[in-house]
Design an enzyme around this catalytic site. Structure first.
Site, PDB file in Angstrom:
ATOM      1  N   HIS A   1     -45.761  66.087  36.438  1.00  0.00           N
ATOM      2  CA  HIS A   1     -45.384  64.678  36.516  1.00  0.00           C
ATOM      3  C   HIS A   1     -44.186  64.381  35.628  1.00  0.00           C
ATOM      4  O   HIS A   1     -44.275  64.446  34.393  1.00  0.00           O
ATOM      5  CB  HIS A   1     -46.584  63.829  36.087  1.00  0.00           C
ATOM      6  CG  HIS A   1     -46.399  62.367  36.252  1.00  0.00           C
ATOM      7  ND1 HIS A   1     -46.675  61.469  35.246  1.00  0.00           N
ATOM      8  CD2 HIS A   1     -45.960  61.628  37.305  1.00  0.00           C
ATOM      9  CE1 HIS A   1     -46.443  60.243  35.673  1.00  0.00           C
ATOM     10  NE2 HIS A   1     -46.008  60.307  36.914  1.00  0.00           N
TER      11      HIS A   1
ATOM     12  N   ASP B   1     -38.436  61.078  39.831  1.00  0.00           N
ATOM     13  CA  ASP B   1     -38.080  59.773  40.375  1.00  0.00           C
ATOM     14  C   ASP B   1     -36.569  59.651  40.435  1.00  0.00           C
ATOM     15  O   ASP B   1     -35.850  60.334  39.708  1.00  0.00           O
ATOM     16  CB  ASP B   1     -38.636  58.663  39.482  1.00  0.00           C
ATOM     17  CG  ASP B   1     -40.099  58.876  39.139  1.00  0.00           C
ATOM     18  OD1 ASP B   1     -40.942  58.563  39.990  1.00  0.00           O
ATOM     19  OD2 ASP B   1     -40.390  59.381  38.037  1.00  0.00           O
TER      20      ASP B   1
ATOM     21  N   HIS C   1     -37.311  57.211  35.994  1.00  0.00           N
ATOM     22  CA  HIS C   1     -38.432  56.460  36.558  1.00  0.00           C
ATOM     23  C   HIS C   1     -38.222  54.955  36.503  1.00  0.00           C
ATOM     24  O   HIS C   1     -38.350  54.263  37.510  1.00  0.00           O
ATOM     25  CB  HIS C   1     -39.730  56.813  35.824  1.00  0.00           C
ATOM     26  CG  HIS C   1     -40.915  56.027  36.307  1.00  0.00           C
ATOM     27  ND1 HIS C   1     -41.264  54.795  35.772  1.00  0.00           N
ATOM     28  CD2 HIS C   1     -41.814  56.281  37.284  1.00  0.00           C
ATOM     29  CE1 HIS C   1     -42.330  54.330  36.410  1.00  0.00           C
ATOM     30  NE2 HIS C   1     -42.682  55.201  37.323  1.00  0.00           N
TER      31      HIS C   1
ATOM     32  N   GLU D   1     -42.717  66.709  40.083  1.00  0.00           N
ATOM     33  CA  GLU D   1     -42.622  65.337  40.591  1.00  0.00           C
ATOM     34  C   GLU D   1     -41.617  64.589  39.731  1.00  0.00           C
ATOM     35  O   GLU D   1     -41.646  64.665  38.503  1.00  0.00           O
ATOM     36  CB  GLU D   1     -43.988  64.655  40.510  1.00  0.00           C
ATOM     37  CG  GLU D   1     -44.048  63.267  41.145  1.00  0.00           C
ATOM     38  CD  GLU D   1     -43.583  62.143  40.221  1.00  0.00           C
ATOM     39  OE1 GLU D   1     -43.315  61.037  40.737  1.00  0.00           O
ATOM     40  OE2 GLU D   1     -43.470  62.372  38.988  1.00  0.00           O
TER      41      GLU D   1
END
Length: 264
Positions: free
Chosen positions: A22, A57, A70, A55
């Site tokens: 993450h 953004d 993010h 993962e």
């Protein structure tokens, strides 16, 4: 889980259960040294720990560069109230230099060829830019967004850049809502329609009082060859429990621990 007739190559990098790092990996020591999520150092640390799925953004800078970030602004990361789209790339690079280093979407894909990226498009302005960058790397990218409209725009741009292969994709919230409604009224046709064109569902286990990830949802997704990944799971007991329930992937801030615990 039954496979689709032509499973997307994004899924070929490991067996299930998958560990998705993450926003990269920021250990306690790295955090103490000022390293932040979604930085070059965080992606490199996840890769070094053995994560093949990261993962992240995506936003765009004032001068139109897609970067891994993010939040809409720099408040949490740098104590700066400005939005990402108000800052040019060079200044953002300077701000991130002591925080692990800024990484653009293109740099991430080029610098880590062994990594499969899960890119969440966070801003409307980033959709076409991110999709165009992702296109040539479509076999290594899963594109998603909370907004299905934004997600589909990014996919369209990716296909325009590379008509031979689309990126994998996971459903946005409107698609998830349609799926849950179809499950509630026991509509197999509605379930099939909601999952059409979707490779994965990436969900929290719960949304407030609503249990999102249920045996019924897992059964329906797997019947249609769709994986279920749960975010953000950091406790080992929760990882074990969810994998035992049948989820296919865990999105976690503790990728090194999850890789050791969930080794296929």
């Amino acid at each position: 889980m039954p496979e689709r007739l032509a499973q997307h190559p994004w899924f070929d990098a490991s067996e299930t259960p998958r560990t998705l790092a993450h926003r990269g990996l920021v250990t306690d020591a790295a955090l103490a040294a000022g390293i932040v999520e979604n930085s070059f150092a965080a992606v490199a640390a996840a890769h070094a720990a053995g994560a093949v799925y990261v993962e992240s953004d995506c936003h765009v800078t004032r001068d139109g560069v897609a970067v891994l970030f993010h939040d809409d602004d720099l408040v949490r990361v740098a104590g700066d109230p400005r939005r990402i789209d108000q800052i040019e790339l060079r200044e953002l690079e300077q701000l991130m230099a002591e925080r692990g280093g800024l990484v653009s979407l293109a740099q991430a894909l080029e610098s880590f060829p062994g990594v499969r990226f899960n890119i969440d498009v966070k801003a409307d302005a980033a959709a076409e830019t991110a999709g165009t960058i992702v296109g040539p790397f479509a076999d290594r990218v899963l594109l998603t967004s909370f907004s299905d409209q934004r997600r589909l725009r990014a996919l369209e741009a990716a296909l325009a850049a590379n008509p031979q292969q689309r990126p994998a994709t996971s459903a946005g919230w409107s698609t998830v809502a349609r799926l849950i409604f179809a499950l509630t009224i026991h509509s197999r046709r509605g379930v099939a329609a909601a999952l059409d064109g979707v490779d994965a569902l990436q969900l929290p286990e719960r949304h407030g009082a609503l249990r999102v990830v249920s045996p019924r949802l897992l059964e329906a997704a797997h019947r249609h060859g769709v994986e279920v990944h749960v975010w953000t799971v950091n406790e080992p007991d929760d990882m074990r429990r969810l994998v035992a329930l049948g989820v296919d992937g865990i999105v976690t801030d503790r990728a090194a621990d999850a890789l050791a615990l969930l080794k296929p």
